[in-house]
Design an enzyme around this catalytic site. Structure first.
Site, PDB file in Angstrom:
ATOM      1  N   ASP A 124      21.230 -14.356 -93.902  1.00 59.40           N
ATOM      2  CA  ASP A 124      22.201 -13.260 -93.851  1.00 59.40           C
ATOM      3  C   ASP A 124      22.140 -12.390 -95.099  1.00 59.40           C
ATOM      4  O   ASP A 124      23.065 -11.622 -95.375  1.00 59.40           O
ATOM      5  CB  ASP A 124      23.622 -13.824 -93.708  1.00 59.40           C
ATOM      6  N   ASP A 277      33.564 -25.830 -90.843  1.00 53.63           N
ATOM      7  CA  ASP A 277      33.092 -27.210 -90.715  1.00 53.63           C
ATOM      8  C   ASP A 277      34.231 -28.161 -90.336  1.00 53.63           C
ATOM      9  O   ASP A 277      34.097 -28.991 -89.440  1.00 53.63           O
ATOM     10  CB  ASP A 277      32.419 -27.671 -92.011  1.00 53.63           C
TER      11      ASP A 277
END
Length: 522
Positions: A124, A277
């Site tokens: 990214d 997460d």
């Protein structure tokens, strides 16, 4: 307090203080002390219970192989490599100039049949130069016969969660059964997959295998030593206790292997908080899946060594869980697939005590309320709340890193300073206040780029140097604690001034930037 006012010629102010103290200040302070003591007891009981679990695990010689089947996967002469599950390895990165080669090299060095593994680099990066370097590195490994894919996207929507989600949409991923995830500074040993995949292959109820972190730069400065103490406790106690009792713990975002079918069943990656997460782990667990933590499997990584990077990281790690707790508490309570005790554990122990209470009580009690009691002698804090409980909690934390036991006092002072940001982040997460509730700032890694090479001379540091920034919040709290210490020294009898002066100095040291590694401006 009235002595100060009268002593400096403000008799009317002193009279006003007397008028409001008895009917308003004293009852309010007593209520705050009671609330803080209650939170202290909650935290104390939680820490002791986890400690008991770990002691029992050690005494009973608890081994994962006794609870879960583990057998090395062996090649079949008839089917060949097809007996090995297809594994996807994802490496999300963003402008990781200092560490991209280490992470890609370590992933490509994983031992697994070459036709049964795919390395996926999810880049990214917004810096075109770094992007070119990462792509060139991927091509270099592809030239060596490694099945590596370099994937980019047109935006950074969802940050890391968005990149991982996009990465799972590629057609070749459909062939994979498991996915291992490593952040850009993580360097797994070659046998990582051989030690983790068998748990998933032989135990269909398992969705996640989590490894422990091993810090390559823990001795870089005092700040990294303090981080090591906190994180070692997290892995050795919190993760181990969760795995042993409820087969649940928070995914650490890296150094773990997921069963892709479990990930998809829970809805995949979501970017509604900064802890994608933990979000995934809770949702997968609510589907009835189990997790296992392998404490003797360690993956090398880097701790943030600049205070600016650590500050951003801690904001994300405190704001995200609080925000996720707010968004998921009803969903967890209404879930029908897991037991009442597991839901209680997730809501009360995992979220409320560890992610909310732990931050609030550390700052509000020990950095605000306790110091303020020196001005209100009618309000007394019992010794067990002011001394014994925090001492025992701190000693329990030191168990995780015995080599740093002599640094325990520094760790306490540093953790109290960081509790300012964790408390701030917790409030922002719970009330979704401001623009930083979903702010994702990548923790900057230094890698080897700024470290002196063998045989070269380290750059000289100026004798007097102010850090990258002056942090006014820390300085403000430091001034407050110093004033409280001066008053207690002059008029008090609890001897709080010893702690208050030490803690105020810790806030000043951090506030003026004298902590962590100084990075020269490029």
């Amino acid at each position: 307090m009235e002595r100060i006012f009268s002593g400096i010629g403000y008799g009317q102010v002193g009279m006003m203080w007397e008028q409001v103290r008895a009917p308003f200040i004293v009852p309010f302070m007593k209520l705050m002390v009671i609330m803080c003591l209650a939170m202290s007891v909650m935290l104390f009981v939680e820490r002791v219970c986890m400690g008991i679990v770990i002691v029992v695990v050690k005494l009973m010689n608890y081994k994962l192989e006794k609870r879960y089947k583990w057998e090395a996967i062996k090649e079949d002469l008839e089917t060949g490599n097809s007996v090995y599950p297809m594994v996807l390895v994802q490496i999300p990165m963003y402008n990781e100039k200092e560490v991209y080669q280490l992470s890609i090299g370590a992933a490509c060095g994983l031992s697994w049949p070459s036709d049964r593994i795919t390395i996926q680099v999810l880049d990214d990066s917004t810096d075109p130069i770094i992007k070119d370097l990462v792509e060139l590195e991927c091509r270099r490994w592809a030239g060596k016969g490694i099945n590596i894919k370099y994937e980019i996207r047109g935006n950074r929507n969802g940050y890391k969660a968005g990149a991982l989600k996009q990465g799972m949409k590629h057609p070749y991923v459909n062939q994979c059964e498991f996915v291992a995830i490593f952040d850009a500074d993580f360097q797994p040993d070659p046998d990582f997959l051989w030690r983790t995949i068998p748990f998933l292959a032989h135990n269909p109820e398992l969705a996640l295998v989590q490894a422990r972190w091993k810090f390559v730069n823990s001795d870089e400065c005092l700040m990294t030593r303090m981080q090591e103490m906190s994180l070692d406790y997290h892995f050795i106690v919190e993760q181990e206790a969760g795995s042993a009792t409820h087969a649940f713990f928070g995914f650490n975002g890296t150094a773990g292997v997921w069963r892709i079918s479990a990930l998809n069943e829970a809805g995949g990656w979501k970017d509604r908080t900064t802890v994608e997460d933990m979000d995934l782990a809770v949702r997968v667990s609510l589907k009835g899946w189990k997790f296992v933590y392998v404490g003797d499997l360690k993956v090398k990584n880097e701790l943030p060594s600049t205070f600016k990077a650590y500050r951003y990281q801690q904001h994300r790690w405190s704001c995200g869980p609080a925000n996720l707790f707010k968004k998921m508490i009803i969903e967890i309570a209404r879930n029908k697939k897991v037991t009442f005790w597991k839901k209680f554990y997730v809501i009360y122990s995992f979220f409320f005590v560890r992610k909310i209470v732990a931050h609030l009580v550390t700052f509000i009690f020990y950095c605000v309320v306790l110091p303020a009691t020196v001005f209100v002698p009618e309000v007394q804090v019992p010794k067990w709340g002011a001394v014994y409980i925090p001492s025992i909690v701190s000693l329990l934390n030191a168990v995780g890193t015995p080599r740093s036991f002599h640094l325990l006092v520094f760790w306490i002072l540093f953790e109290n300073v960081m509790s300012l940001h964790r408390t701030k982040g917790t409030f922002i997460g719970v009330f979704e206040a401001g623009t930083t509730v979903n702010e994702w700032v990548v923790t900057k890694k230094l890698g080897e780029g700024l470290k002196p090479k063998p045989g070269s001379k380290a750059p000289k540091k100026p004798r007097i140097q102010i850090g990258e920034s002056v942090y006014m919040l820390e300085i403000f709290v430091g001034v407050y604690l110093f004033i409280c210490g001066c008053y207690d020294f002059s008029y008090g009898n609890n001897h709080y001034f010893i702690y208050l002066f030490l803690q105020s100095m810790a806030f000043f040291v951090v506030g003026f930037g004298y902590i962590g590694v100084f990075v020269p401006n490029s």
